[in-house]
Design a protein around this motif. Structure first.
Motif, PDB file in Angstrom:
ATOM      1  N   GLY A   1     -20.906 -25.824 -32.371  1.00 52.52           N
ATOM      2  CA  GLY A   1     -21.738 -24.643 -32.492  1.00 52.52           C
ATOM      3  C   GLY A   1     -21.145 -23.522 -33.319  1.00 52.52           C
ATOM      4  N   ARG A   2     -19.845 -23.577 -33.564  1.00 52.81           N
ATOM      5  CA  ARG A   2     -19.219 -22.583 -34.420  1.00 52.81           C
ATOM      6  C   ARG A   2     -17.802 -23.028 -34.745  1.00 52.81           C
ATOM      7  NH1 ARG A   2     -19.218 -17.219 -30.871  1.00 52.81           N
ATOM      8  NH2 ARG A   2     -21.429 -17.805 -30.987  1.00 52.81           N
ATOM      9  N   THR A   3     -17.140 -22.250 -35.601  1.00 55.53           N
ATOM     10  CA  THR A   3     -15.739 -22.488 -35.905  1.00 55.53           C
ATOM     11  C   THR A   3     -14.887 -21.805 -34.843  1.00 55.53           C
ATOM     12  OG1 THR A   3     -16.231 -22.580 -38.269  1.00 55.53           O
ATOM     13  CG2 THR A   3     -13.938 -22.213 -37.626  1.00 55.53           C
ATOM     14  N   PHE A   4     -13.922 -22.564 -34.303  1.00 59.79           N
ATOM     15  CA  PHE A   4     -13.171 -22.041 -33.175  1.00 59.79           C
ATOM     16  C   PHE A   4     -11.749 -21.619 -33.520  1.00 59.79           C
ATOM     17  CE2 PHE A   4     -16.229 -22.716 -29.893  1.00 59.79           C
ATOM     18  CZ  PHE A   4     -17.015 -23.774 -30.333  1.00 59.79           C
ATOM     19  N   ASN A   5     -11.492 -21.366 -34.791  1.00 55.24           N
ATOM     20  CA  ASN A   5     -10.122 -21.060 -35.198  1.00 55.24           C
ATOM     21  C   ASN A   5      -9.489 -19.906 -34.432  1.00 55.24           C
ATOM     22  OD1 ASN A   5     -10.083 -23.106 -37.029  1.00 55.24           O
ATOM     23  ND2 ASN A   5     -10.597 -21.833 -38.787  1.00 55.24           N
ATOM     24  N   ASN A   6     -10.256 -18.908 -34.086  1.00 56.61           N
ATOM     25  CA  ASN A   6      -9.712 -17.733 -33.407  1.00 56.61           C
ATOM     26  C   ASN A   6      -9.935 -17.772 -31.898  1.00 56.61           C
ATOM     27  OD1 ASN A   6      -8.782 -16.451 -35.765  1.00 56.61           O
ATOM     28  ND2 ASN A   6     -10.866 -15.788 -36.225  1.00 56.61           N
ATOM     29  N   TYR A   7     -10.219 -18.946 -31.402  1.00 56.13           N
ATOM     30  CA  TYR A   7     -10.561 -19.078 -29.988  1.00 56.13           C
ATOM     31  C   TYR A   7      -9.417 -19.669 -29.174  1.00 56.13           C
ATOM     32  CZ  TYR A   7     -15.495 -17.901 -30.473  1.00 56.13           C
ATOM     33  OH  TYR A   7     -16.680 -17.241 -30.678  1.00 56.13           O
ATOM     34  N   ALA A   8      -9.386 -19.274 -27.921  1.00 60.85           N
ATOM     35  CA  ALA A   8      -8.535 -19.914 -26.925  1.00 60.85           C
ATOM     36  C   ALA A   8      -9.436 -20.794 -26.058  1.00 60.85           C
ATOM     37  CB  ALA A   8      -7.839 -18.883 -26.063  1.00 60.85           C
ATOM     38  N   MET A   9      -8.953 -21.997 -25.792  1.00 60.06           N
ATOM     39  CA  MET A   9      -9.673 -22.911 -24.912  1.00 60.06           C
ATOM     40  C   MET A   9      -8.958 -22.962 -23.569  1.00 60.06           C
ATOM     41  SD  MET A   9     -11.994 -25.212 -24.318  1.00 60.06           S
ATOM     42  CE  MET A   9     -12.583 -25.975 -25.824  1.00 60.06           C
ATOM     43  N   GLY A  10      -9.697 -22.767 -22.524  1.00 64.12           N
ATOM     44  CA  GLY A  10      -9.108 -22.818 -21.207  1.00 64.12           C
ATOM     45  C   GLY A  10      -9.645 -23.974 -20.379  1.00 64.12           C
ATOM     46  N   TRP A  11      -8.786 -24.503 -19.547  1.00 67.04           N
ATOM     47  CA  TRP A  11      -9.192 -25.485 -18.539  1.00 67.04           C
ATOM     48  C   TRP A  11      -9.101 -24.796 -17.171  1.00 67.04           C
ATOM     49  CZ3 TRP A  11     -11.296 -30.120 -19.522  1.00 67.04           C
ATOM     50  CH2 TRP A  11     -11.078 -30.713 -20.775  1.00 67.04           C
ATOM     51  N   PHE A  12     -10.157 -24.944 -16.400  1.00 64.79           N
ATOM     52  CA  PHE A  12     -10.231 -24.381 -15.068  1.00 64.79           C
ATOM     53  C   PHE A  12     -10.643 -25.485 -14.108  1.00 64.79           C
ATOM     54  CE2 PHE A  12      -9.986 -19.833 -16.090  1.00 64.79           C
ATOM     55  CZ  PHE A  12     -10.240 -19.858 -17.450  1.00 64.79           C
ATOM     56  N   ARG A  13     -10.390 -25.266 -12.830  1.00 65.38           N
ATOM     57  CA  ARG A  13     -10.850 -26.229 -11.835  1.00 65.38           C
ATOM     58  C   ARG A  13     -11.305 -25.502 -10.584  1.00 65.38           C
ATOM     59  NH1 ARG A  13      -5.080 -29.154 -10.229  1.00 65.38           N
ATOM     60  NH2 ARG A  13      -4.176 -27.393  -9.078  1.00 65.38           N
TER      61      ARG A  13
END
Length: 128
Positions: free
Chosen positions: A26-38
């Protein structure tokens, strides 16, 4: 429109391993942080791990440090969570989420209330 789709959950015995995937679009994620949650049954959602799309900087919750590893394949817009030495207390619905971290190169622990977009989650069940 941003979409995050997790996969790889399932049932595993204690001590086993699973690898979760999160495909982002859906977009470019270069400036993004990806988080994993549970989120375990009856408990609040908690942070597990994070990775920066641009630098690969990672951060882990103490409860999973040394057992879980997050990585990314930018060519596939996919982030992974390799989970080893699983314990029954790791049983939860695991979700990925992204947050625009423009200008940052080092990731930190993330809070669920600061994330911009979420996947629907995948269930991990660890039997004793």
């Amino acid at each position: 429109q941003v979409q995050l789709v997790e996969s790889g959950g399932g049932l595993v015995q204690a001590g086993g391993s699973l690898r979760l995937s999160c495909v982002a679009s859906g977009r470019t994620f270069n400036n993004y942080a990806m988080g994993w949650f549970r989120q375990a049954p009856g408990k609040e959602r908690e942070f597990v791990a994070a990775i920066m799309w641009n630098t690969g900087s990672t951060y882990y919750a103490d409860s999973v440090k040394g057992r879980f590893t997050t990585s990314r394949d930018n060519t596939k817009s996919t982030v992974y969570l390799q989970m080893n030495s699983l314990k029954p207390e790791d049983t939860a619905v695991y979700s990925c989420a992204v947050r625009n971290f423009g200008g940052r190169s080092v990731v930190r622990a993330l809070s669920d209330n600061e994330m911009d977009f979420w996947g629907k989650g995948t269930l991990v069940t660890v039997s004793s």
